[in-house]
Scaffold this motif. Sequence first.
Motif, mmCIF file in Angstrom:
data_model
loop_
_atom_site.group_PDB
_atom_site.id
_atom_site.type_symbol
_atom_site.label_atom_id
_atom_site.label_comp_id
_atom_site.label_asym_id
_atom_site.label_seq_id
_atom_site.Cartn_x
_atom_site.Cartn_y
_atom_site.Cartn_z
ATOM 1 N N MET A 52 40.903 86.798 -77.007
ATOM 2 C CA MET A 52 40.153 87.727 -76.169
ATOM 3 C C MET A 52 40.967 88.188 -74.961
ATOM 4 N N TYR A 53 42.037 87.425 -74.619
ATOM 5 C CA TYR A 53 42.898 87.801 -73.503
ATOM 6 C C TYR A 53 44.230 88.369 -73.972
ATOM 7 N N SER A 54 44.314 88.803 -75.215
ATOM 8 C CA SER A 54 45.589 89.308 -75.736
ATOM 9 C C SER A 54 46.144 90.439 -74.891
ATOM 10 N N TRP A 55 45.277 91.278 -74.359
ATOM 11 C CA TRP A 55 45.710 92.410 -73.548
ATOM 12 C C TRP A 55 46.355 91.961 -72.233
ATOM 13 N N LYS A 56 45.959 90.772 -71.764
ATOM 14 C CA LYS A 56 46.356 90.329 -70.432
ATOM 15 C C LYS A 56 47.668 89.551 -70.416
ATOM 16 N N TYR A 57 47.995 88.849 -71.505
ATOM 17 C CA TYR A 57 49.163 87.962 -71.492
ATOM 18 C C TYR A 57 50.466 88.657 -71.084
ATOM 19 N N PRO A 58 50.755 89.863 -71.595
ATOM 20 C CA PRO A 58 52.032 90.502 -71.182
ATOM 21 C C PRO A 58 52.077 90.884 -69.703
ATOM 22 N N LEU A 59 50.909 90.908 -69.034
ATOM 23 C CA LEU A 59 50.844 91.331 -67.640
ATOM 24 C C LEU A 59 50.974 90.176 -66.664
ATOM 25 N N LEU A 60 50.865 88.940 -67.157
ATOM 26 C CA LEU A 60 50.813 87.784 -66.262
ATOM 27 C C LEU A 60 52.159 87.547 -65.580
ATOM 28 N N GLY A 61 52.086 87.160 -64.310
ATOM 29 C CA GLY A 61 53.274 86.799 -63.560
ATOM 30 C C GLY A 61 53.498 85.301 -63.581
ATOM 31 N N GLN A 62 54.521 84.861 -62.885
ATOM 32 C CA GLN A 62 54.862 83.449 -62.838
ATOM 33 C C GLN A 62 53.689 82.638 -62.292
ATOM 34 N N GLY A 63 53.272 81.624 -63.034
ATOM 35 C CA GLY A 63 52.209 80.736 -62.580
ATOM 36 C C GLY A 63 50.804 81.259 -62.806
ATOM 37 N N GLN A 64 50.651 82.473 -63.294
ATOM 38 C CA GLN A 64 49.323 83.035 -63.531
ATOM 39 C C GLN A 64 48.768 82.572 -64.873
ATOM 40 N N LYS A 65 47.456 82.489 -64.955
ATOM 41 C CA LYS A 65 46.773 82.108 -66.181
ATOM 42 C C LYS A 65 45.874 83.246 -66.636
ATOM 43 N N ALA A 66 45.627 83.289 -67.948
ATOM 44 C CA ALA A 66 44.800 84.365 -68.498
ATOM 45 C C ALA A 66 43.380 84.313 -67.938
ATOM 46 N N GLU A 67 42.925 83.118 -67.565
ATOM 47 C CA GLU A 67 41.565 82.985 -67.046
ATOM 48 C C GLU A 67 41.438 83.473 -65.612
ATOM 49 N N ASP A 68 42.579 83.667 -64.940
ATOM 50 C CA ASP A 68 42.534 84.141 -63.556
ATOM 51 C C ASP A 68 41.957 85.561 -63.499
ATOM 52 N N PRO A 69 41.228 85.879 -62.452
ATOM 53 C CA PRO A 69 40.630 87.215 -62.335
ATOM 54 C C PRO A 69 41.698 88.313 -62.312
ATOM 55 N N HIS A 70 41.356 89.438 -62.924
ATOM 56 C CA HIS A 70 42.243 90.602 -62.943
ATOM 57 C C HIS A 70 41.393 91.843 -62.722
ATOM 58 N N GLU A 71 41.945 92.819 -62.025
ATOM 59 C CA GLU A 71 41.178 94.029 -61.705
ATOM 60 C C GLU A 71 40.698 94.774 -62.948
ATOM 61 N N TRP A 72 41.377 94.556 -64.092
ATOM 62 C CA TRP A 72 40.990 95.270 -65.304
ATOM 63 C C TRP A 72 40.058 94.463 -66.206
ATOM 64 N N ASP A 73 39.656 93.287 -65.779
ATOM 65 C CA ASP A 73 38.764 92.462 -66.602
ATOM 66 C C ASP A 73 37.511 93.225 -67.060
ATOM 67 N N PRO A 74 36.839 93.960 -66.167
ATOM 68 C CA PRO A 74 35.633 94.678 -66.610
ATOM 69 C C PRO A 74 35.913 95.729 -67.690
ATOM 70 N N LEU A 75 37.119 96.280 -67.690
ATOM 71 C CA LEU A 75 37.447 97.325 -68.663
ATOM 72 C C LEU A 75 37.681 96.756 -70.065
ATOM 73 N N PHE A 76 37.984 95.455 -70.137
ATOM 74 C CA PHE A 76 38.245 94.834 -71.437
ATOM 75 C C PHE A 76 37.298 93.660 -71.691
ATOM 76 N N ALA A 77 36.115 93.722 -71.087
ATOM 77 C CA ALA A 77 35.133 92.655 -71.293
ATOM 78 C C ALA A 77 34.832 92.532 -72.779
ATOM 79 N N PHE A 78 34.979 91.324 -73.308
ATOM 80 C CA PHE A 78 34.808 91.090 -74.743
ATOM 81 C C PHE A 78 33.324 90.918 -75.043
ATOM 82 N N ASN A 79 32.798 91.836 -75.864
ATOM 83 C CA ASN A 79 31.366 91.791 -76.178
ATOM 84 C C ASN A 79 31.112 91.014 -77.466
#
Length: 553
Positions: free
Chosen positions: A526-553
């Motif tokens: 469900m976080y496939s879109w986010k993994y390439p964007l993560l920086g050093q030490g960041q986790k996929a579960e961390d909040p991101h400004e685009w989370d609402p745009l890719f909310a998994f229904n």
Amino acid sequence: MKRHNSAALPPSTGGEMHLETAGKAGKAYKRPGRCSRFCSVLIIAAAFWMLARHCYDYAHGGVASVEHGRASSPRRGMSPFSDPAVPPQSDAGDRKISSDKEARELAAAEERRMRGLCTGQYIYVQELPSRFNTDMVWDCEDLFASKDKCKYTANGGFGPRLSGGGDVLQETGWYDSDEHSLDVIFHDRIKRYECLTNDSSLASAVFVPFYAGLDVARHLWGHNVSTRDAMALEMVDLVTSRPEWRAMGGRDHFFVAGRTTWDFRRQDDVDTEWGSKLFRLPAVRNMTALVVEASPWDRNDAAIPYPTAFHPATDKAIFFWQDRVRGLERQWLFSFAGAHAEDSKQSIASNLVEQCRASAACSLMECSKKGPSNQCDSPASVMKLFQSSTFCLQPRGDRYTRRLAFDAVLAGCIPVFFHPGTAYVQYTWHLPKNHTDYSVYISEEDVRRNVSVEDTLRRIPPDAVERMRAAVVSLIPAVTYSDTSTKLESTVNDAFDVALWAVIRKVAKTRKRIVEGRPEDERQEMYSWKYPLLGQGQKAEDPHEWDPLFAFN
């Protein structure tokens, strides 16, 4: 990736070398001592060449009987990749030219292997009957009932050559390419890849030459789910029965499906649902599918650029084009090529049309849905618009992505995106991680609230605009598929090179994890879109400004 141009190497089996050797052999009749040495060299060289040729033919024979991208067929003198506007030629001279060229390419490939330059780069092409690939090109009339697909499969998938572009297009290298032709284009390039092997144990990845995009296009309308899935299921049965599959359970296998991922992700076996279920098959979930639009919530596909109309044959051609668009005078602040989208609740295209009409700094190209009057289907018209604009608006429509975004890059026009799914989370192999380097982002919600696009763009400092334009121009090679009949020189990596290297890296990481006994990749899809964007030490579960745009229904 450094590319090695076999055409630039001296022919090891060409006519001049034969003449030189023959001259030396002639003298040998007067000098028995030299005869033995030269005759031995000739015999060994001939035997080596015949063995190499046999291996080369064996490695390619299972894909299709192809000679330099031209598939053989009972239709004499023609090819499924030929330009229909060009009449068939006598094949006697063609065989001689092809034989000489093949000898040079074979010699160059062997030299690379001898030097170890292919280590870590070998690709094994899985054998499949021709009905899974080139037969579909022969039967191009069935690909799409409302469009003449036959002309778009010509020239290795590039389509008909374009001419008469005036000051907009270069004299050569331009084709009327269809946005769904990547199945053919990529296969044609693979057949010319310098580091093919017929030993799968040496391969860094295994290419499966299944034209999934062309197959599903034949059956999207008016066919039941059994028909839509039939060839996909047959391909899986064949591939999973091969010893190459057992090495990594298919995790080193990849193929091209030159359409959006949604054409292959049918949820249920109901005739009213769209597409096939190819990407949902358990075996295919282990493979990597290259598409023009990937799913933000799945890991078994990856997005690569849509084919544009520009397919340069040399470094010089692409450098010339970059210099050209870099120095253009741009009379419009921004432009939009699109149409009203009254039937789409998510699209902001209608808002942008109205803003562009109301601005003296915007040029609008309204695209009709069908017919020859649709200027958005004309490469020359699109290039003329984008070459005259500093910024090019790229909203999503009924899908996240659009080919016009790559047309904008090709024209040196800074793209303006309104949803991260249009580019930022899609083409992570081909575009910079920091999207502000080469583009402008304005949220769809801002546009719906009537935030002025023109005012937003005018607030960008001129020096920032110049930096972004320079970045856009530098991206042109990476989003361009070069001419399949040649190889660009070692300084240029095109879209094919970037994609292939990314696949090789992905497989290498998976192989290392298997060797080390580590568990399967446990990242949440469900976080496939986010993994390439993560920086050093960041986790996929961390909040991101685009989370609402890719909310998994």
